[in-house]
Scaffold this motif. Structure first.
Motif, PDB file in Angstrom:
ATOM      1  N   LYS A 188       0.834  -1.195   0.000  1.00 18.74           N
ATOM      2  CA  LYS A 188       0.000   0.000   0.000  1.00 18.74           C
ATOM      3  C   LYS A 188       0.870   1.246   0.000  1.00 18.74           C
ATOM      4  CE  LYS A 188      -3.944  -2.067   2.435  1.00 18.74           C
ATOM      5  NZ  LYS A 188      -4.830  -2.022   3.622  1.00 18.74           N
ATOM      6  N   LEU A 189       0.302   2.343  -0.519  1.00 16.73           N
ATOM      7  CA  LEU A 189       0.923   3.652  -0.425  1.00 16.73           C
ATOM      8  C   LEU A 189       0.221   4.432   0.677  1.00 16.73           C
ATOM      9  CD1 LEU A 189       1.331   4.753  -4.166  1.00 16.73           C
ATOM     10  CD2 LEU A 189       3.011   3.646  -2.684  1.00 16.73           C
ATOM     11  N   GLY A 190       0.979   5.105   1.500  1.00 19.32           N
ATOM     12  CA  GLY A 190       0.364   5.875   2.582  1.00 19.32           C
ATOM     13  C   GLY A 190       1.424   6.499   3.453  1.00 19.32           C
ATOM     14  N   GLY A 191       0.976   7.358   4.369  1.00 18.83           N
ATOM     15  CA  GLY A 191       1.875   8.047   5.273  1.00 18.83           C
ATOM     16  C   GLY A 191       2.110   7.287   6.557  1.00 18.83           C
ATOM     17  N   PHE A 192       2.973   7.839   7.390  1.00 15.88           N
ATOM     18  CA  PHE A 192       3.350   7.186   8.633  1.00 15.88           C
ATOM     19  C   PHE A 192       2.154   6.995   9.560  1.00 15.88           C
ATOM     20  CE2 PHE A 192       4.869   7.562  13.069  1.00 15.88           C
ATOM     21  CZ  PHE A 192       5.642   6.412  13.119  1.00 15.88           C
ATOM     22  N   GLU A 193       1.365   8.038   9.747  1.00 19.62           N
ATOM     23  CA  GLU A 193       0.222   7.928  10.650  1.00 19.62           C
ATOM     24  C   GLU A 193      -0.797   6.920  10.128  1.00 19.62           C
ATOM     25  OE1 GLU A 193      -0.131   9.187  13.589  1.00 19.62           O
ATOM     26  OE2 GLU A 193       1.687  10.407  13.578  1.00 19.62           O
ATOM     27  N   GLU A 194      -1.001   6.893   8.825  1.00 22.12           N
ATOM     28  CA  GLU A 194      -1.928   5.913   8.252  1.00 22.12           C
ATOM     29  C   GLU A 194      -1.441   4.494   8.504  1.00 22.12           C
ATOM     30  OE1 GLU A 194      -3.644   7.343   4.192  1.00 22.12           O
ATOM     31  OE2 GLU A 194      -1.627   8.189   4.370  1.00 22.12           O
ATOM     32  N   ALA A 195      -0.144   4.275   8.320  1.00 24.04           N
ATOM     33  CA  ALA A 195       0.407   2.940   8.546  1.00 24.04           C
ATOM     34  C   ALA A 195       0.258   2.538  10.009  1.00 24.04           C
ATOM     35  CB  ALA A 195       1.877   2.908   8.123  1.00 24.04           C
ATOM     36  N   CYS A 196       0.488   3.488  10.920  1.00 27.13           N
ATOM     37  CA  CYS A 196       0.353   3.188  12.348  1.00 27.13           C
ATOM     38  C   CYS A 196      -1.089   2.825  12.702  1.00 27.13           C
ATOM     39  CB  CYS A 196       0.809   4.388  13.175  1.00 27.13           C
ATOM     40  SG  CYS A 196       2.594   4.700  13.126  1.00 27.13           S
ATOM     41  N   ARG A 197      -2.023   3.617  12.212  1.00 28.05           N
ATOM     42  CA  ARG A 197      -3.434   3.318  12.502  1.00 28.05           C
ATOM     43  C   ARG A 197      -3.847   1.974  11.925  1.00 28.05           C
ATOM     44  NH1 ARG A 197      -3.982   8.945  11.424  1.00 28.05           N
ATOM     45  NH2 ARG A 197      -4.601   8.518   9.269  1.00 28.05           N
ATOM     46  N   HIS A 198      -3.359   1.674  10.737  1.00 28.98           N
ATOM     47  CA  HIS A 198      -3.709   0.395  10.116  1.00 28.98           C
ATOM     48  C   HIS A 198      -3.151  -0.772  10.928  1.00 28.98           C
ATOM     49  CE1 HIS A 198      -4.853  -2.339   6.919  1.00 28.98           C
ATOM     50  NE2 HIS A 198      -3.628  -2.835   6.907  1.00 28.98           N
ATOM     51  N   ALA A 199      -1.946  -0.588  11.463  1.00 31.62           N
ATOM     52  CA  ALA A 199      -1.370  -1.648  12.301  1.00 31.62           C
ATOM     53  C   ALA A 199      -2.236  -1.904  13.521  1.00 31.62           C
ATOM     54  CB  ALA A 199       0.046  -1.271  12.719  1.00 31.62           C
ATOM     55  N   MET A 200      -2.773  -0.844  14.122  1.00 33.55           N
ATOM     56  CA  MET A 200      -3.634  -1.011  15.287  1.00 33.55           C
ATOM     57  C   MET A 200      -4.969  -1.639  14.902  1.00 33.55           C
ATOM     58  SD  MET A 200      -1.664  -0.077  17.663  1.00 33.55           S
ATOM     59  CE  MET A 200      -2.616   0.199  19.165  1.00 33.55           C
ATOM     60  N   VAL A 201      -5.462  -1.308  13.722  1.00 38.19           N
ATOM     61  CA  VAL A 201      -6.697  -1.946  13.243  1.00 38.19           C
ATOM     62  C   VAL A 201      -6.488  -3.444  13.065  1.00 38.19           C
ATOM     63  CG1 VAL A 201      -8.280  -2.110  11.284  1.00 38.19           C
ATOM     64  CG2 VAL A 201      -7.627   0.130  12.167  1.00 38.19           C
ATOM     65  N   LEU A 202      -5.344  -3.814  12.513  1.00 34.63           N
ATOM     66  CA  LEU A 202      -5.049  -5.235  12.351  1.00 34.63           C
ATOM     67  C   LEU A 202      -4.971  -5.947  13.701  1.00 34.63           C
ATOM     68  CD1 LEU A 202      -2.319  -5.204   9.537  1.00 34.63           C
ATOM     69  CD2 LEU A 202      -4.736  -5.784   9.329  1.00 34.63           C
ATOM     70  N   ALA A 203      -4.553  -5.190  14.722  1.00 31.70           N
ATOM     71  CA  ALA A 203      -4.480  -5.759  16.069  1.00 31.70           C
ATOM     72  C   ALA A 203      -5.838  -5.741  16.770  1.00 31.70           C
ATOM     73  CB  ALA A 203      -3.456  -4.988  16.899  1.00 31.70           C
ATOM     74  N   LYS A 204      -6.872  -5.248  16.064  1.00 35.30           N
ATOM     75  CA  LYS A 204      -8.237  -5.159  16.590  1.00 35.30           C
ATOM     76  C   LYS A 204      -8.289  -4.289  17.845  1.00 35.30           C
ATOM     77  CE  LYS A 204      -9.469  -9.673  14.682  1.00 35.30           C
ATOM     78  NZ  LYS A 204      -9.997 -11.041  14.951  1.00 35.30           N
ATOM     79  N   VAL A 205      -7.570  -3.158  17.749  1.00 35.05           N
ATOM     80  CA  VAL A 205      -7.531  -2.188  18.832  1.00 35.05           C
ATOM     81  C   VAL A 205      -8.014  -0.850  18.274  1.00 35.05           C
ATOM     82  CG1 VAL A 205      -6.027  -0.929  20.414  1.00 35.05           C
ATOM     83  CG2 VAL A 205      -5.630  -3.350  19.975  1.00 35.05           C
ATOM     84  N   PRO A 206      -8.872  -0.101  19.001  1.00 32.30           N
ATOM     85  CA  PRO A 206      -9.290   1.218  18.511  1.00 32.30           C
ATOM     86  C   PRO A 206      -8.083   2.075  18.167  1.00 32.30           C
ATOM     87  CG  PRO A 206     -10.566   0.595  20.435  1.00 32.30           C
ATOM     88  CD  PRO A 206      -9.487  -0.447  20.297  1.00 32.30           C
TER      89      PRO A 206
END
Length: 567
Positions: free
Chosen positions: A499-517
């Motif tokens: 995927k293409l995206g910024g640092f904050e987007e990547a961080c949020r996506h990582a937390m989504v994958l962890a099933k964390v708000p």
């Protein structure tokens, strides 16, 4: 214990807010119409917590002036707060030697565009600004320069070096073996002239940067691409010429900015009344935002940097990523139960093949326990890309440098140089290949055959790692490999990133994958180093093992620093 201490801390915070309320009410009516920000250097994505020893992105140079943007996340929060204040008309953005990579420039432009969309005004001012800074300024409503200023809108240039002839004159012969015609790293030392392949690679990146420059200026200044290209060809500009050509909206001394923005009358004193920095603005809010301590700790996102050349051992922060340090950091992030996901921040052109594979294995182990996202905003080439392969997903920004799947090995023969200096060395060996790594001679035919074999074996191992991680065949990866490098956008097209995206987007996506708000989380950085390192040291010992490396020292276009700039 936390449920007893946290309410007490919050009570103290509330008392402090209440005690300061009368003073803030007195100053509330004189809140500024414009708030001043200073955008300089390379601010990190987020502030590093005060308890941390190394203030990444701030360089340990003392406390910055109040108007300085010290992190992109802090700038975003400030703009969101100002956007809600009806008394605030806008911001003054003072540009000063901005040196951010394209990924952060895009973040800055998006923040300014969102602020303007909220009905606020952005005025950008500078004394001297280059193409990068001007791209950010074009996101403003009004672009101003000092009358003595200058606009260096000249496009982009890249210089590729070839030291082979020069080293030969000194009596140094570079003997390197590579797998892949596009693996141009050793060409810096072996070639007398820049190869056509390296020239073509440079031109592909220049084309992308140039198109992006034209598009962003055309969009911001509301001109056609043809007009912008004519502007670029006519640069650089004095402030007077820039104003006449329409590149800027006017000229103004810094002392006259408050009057121009309506902050003070011309006959008032020279202070910056009406153009106060963000801390002074906050001090005049009756009810400023308060960071209450939550009863339950926020979930954490672990960030593990792989920055600089990859080496065995401990490395040194920002210059060399040591395999021991990165592995320990990954293990710590994996063990910490509060860390729900991990972002592997890769800013590396590669290095030691052995160290790179050790990092890959460590990333894979953590990825079995919790989500791991690899993020690239500068370069993840060769061994840097290999380390990223262990993540569940690889994220890149459009202009990041990705790939360089290839390998080289070799050494320097300094025998002629030693002879010129009158230094005589005698190599005594037992065993046909005992002197294979010695710099007092070149390779024998037998040793050359062995090095060619090792190069091929290492390359095949690299292809296997990539093919397995990306779900492709070795033949498909070989077609993309042989040292070829891609921008993030092209890497996405050929399947080397997800995927293409910024640092904050990547961080949020990582937390989504962890099933964390993913709305609020803390970053915790793992990793560091203790000893120094040089690229020459790596190359001098590169005959001992395969080297996965892309050589940015010959690419002035990249501006690669290898420093951790995420927090």
């Amino acid at each position: 214990m936390r449920f007893l201490v946290i309410p007490l801390i919050n009570l103290l915070v509330l008392l402090r807010v209440l005690l300061g309320l009368p003073f803030r009410l007195l100053g509330a009516r004189s809140r500024p119409a414009y708030v001043r920000f200073r955008l300089a250097g390379d601010p990190p994505y987020r502030e590093r917590p005060r308890r941390a020893r190394l203030p990444l992105g701030l360089g340990g140079q003392g406390r910055p002036e109040p108007a300085t943007v010290t992190s992109l996340e802090g700038f975003r929060e400030a703009l969101e707060l100002l956007a809600k204040d009806a008394k605030v008309k806008g911001i003054l953005l003072v540009m000063e030697d901005l040196a951010v990579p394209p990924a952060k420039r895009e973040v800055l432009v998006k923040l300014l565009e969102d602020f303007r969309a909220a009905g606020k005004r952005v005025v950008a001012w500078a004394v001297m600004v280059d193409s990068l800074g001007y791209q950010v300024m074009c996101a403003a409503d009004e672009v101003l320069l000092s009358p003595a200023g200058r606009l260096d809108l000249v496009g982009f240039a890249a210089e590729a070096l070839a030291l082979g002839e020069g080293l030969g004159r000194l009596g140094i012969k570079a003997h390197f073996f590579r797998r892949g015609a596009y693996k141009t790293a050793p060409e810096l030392y072996t070639h007398a002239h820049v190869s056509d392949i390296q020239r073509q690679t440079l031109e592909s990146f220049l084309d992308e940067r140039y198109v992006d420059l034209v598009d962003s200026v055309a969009r911001g200044r509301r001109r056609t691409p043809e007009e912008v290209r004519a502007w670029i060809d006519g640069g650089p500009y004095s402030a007077k010429r820039a104003a006449a050509a329409g590149l800027i909206d006017g000229m103004c001394d810094e002392a006259d900015l408050p009057a121009r923005l309506g902050g003070k009358k011309e006959d008032e004193d020279e202070d910056d009344e009406g153009l106060e920095p963000m801390p002074m603005y906050r001090a005049r809010l009756p009810w400023p935002p308060v960071r209450w301590r939550p009863l339950r700790p926020k979930p954490r996102l672990g960030v593990v940097p792989v920055s600089g050349m990859i080496v065995s051992g401990k490395g040194t922060p920002g210059r060399a990523a040591g395999s021991d340090t990165v592995v320990k950091a990954l293990r710590a992030a994996g063990r910490n139960r509060r860390v729900k996901a991990v972002v592997l921040y890769v800013a590396s052109p590669g290095g030691s093949a052995v160290a790179s594979e050790i990092m890959l294995e460590a990333v894979q182990r953590v990825a079995k326990k919790k989500p791991v996202i690899a993020f690239v905003d500068q370069v993840a080439a060769s061994g840097g890309y290999m380390a990223a392969l262990g993540a569940r997903e690889i994220w890149a920004t459009p202009h990041a440098v990705v790939g360089s799947i290839g390998v080289f090995v070799g050494k320097f023969d300094t025998s002629e140089l030693m002879e010129k200096l009158g230094v005589h060395r005698t190599l005594v060996t037992r065993g046909e290949t005992a002197g294979i790594y010695s710099s007092s001679r070149g390779f024998t035919e037998h040793e050359r055959a062995l090095m060619e074999l090792e190069t091929e074996e290492t390359y095949q191992a690299f292809l296997e790692h990539v093919a397995k991680a990306r779900g492709r065949t070795k033949e498909e990866i070989h077609a993309l490999g042989e040292g070829r490098v891609y921008s993030g956008s092209r890497a996405l097209g050929v399947g080397l990133v997800d995927k293409l995206g910024g640092f904050e987007e990547a961080c949020r996506h990582a937390m989504v994958l962890a099933k964390v708000p993913a709305e609020r989380f803390e970053l915790q950085t793992y990793g560091g180093g203790e000893r120094g390192f040089s690229l020459l040291k790596l190359l001098l010992g590169s005959a001992r093992a395969g080297v996965y490396a892309f050589c940015p020292t010959a690419w002035s276009l990249l501006g690669f620093k290898g420093g951790e700039r995420f927090e």
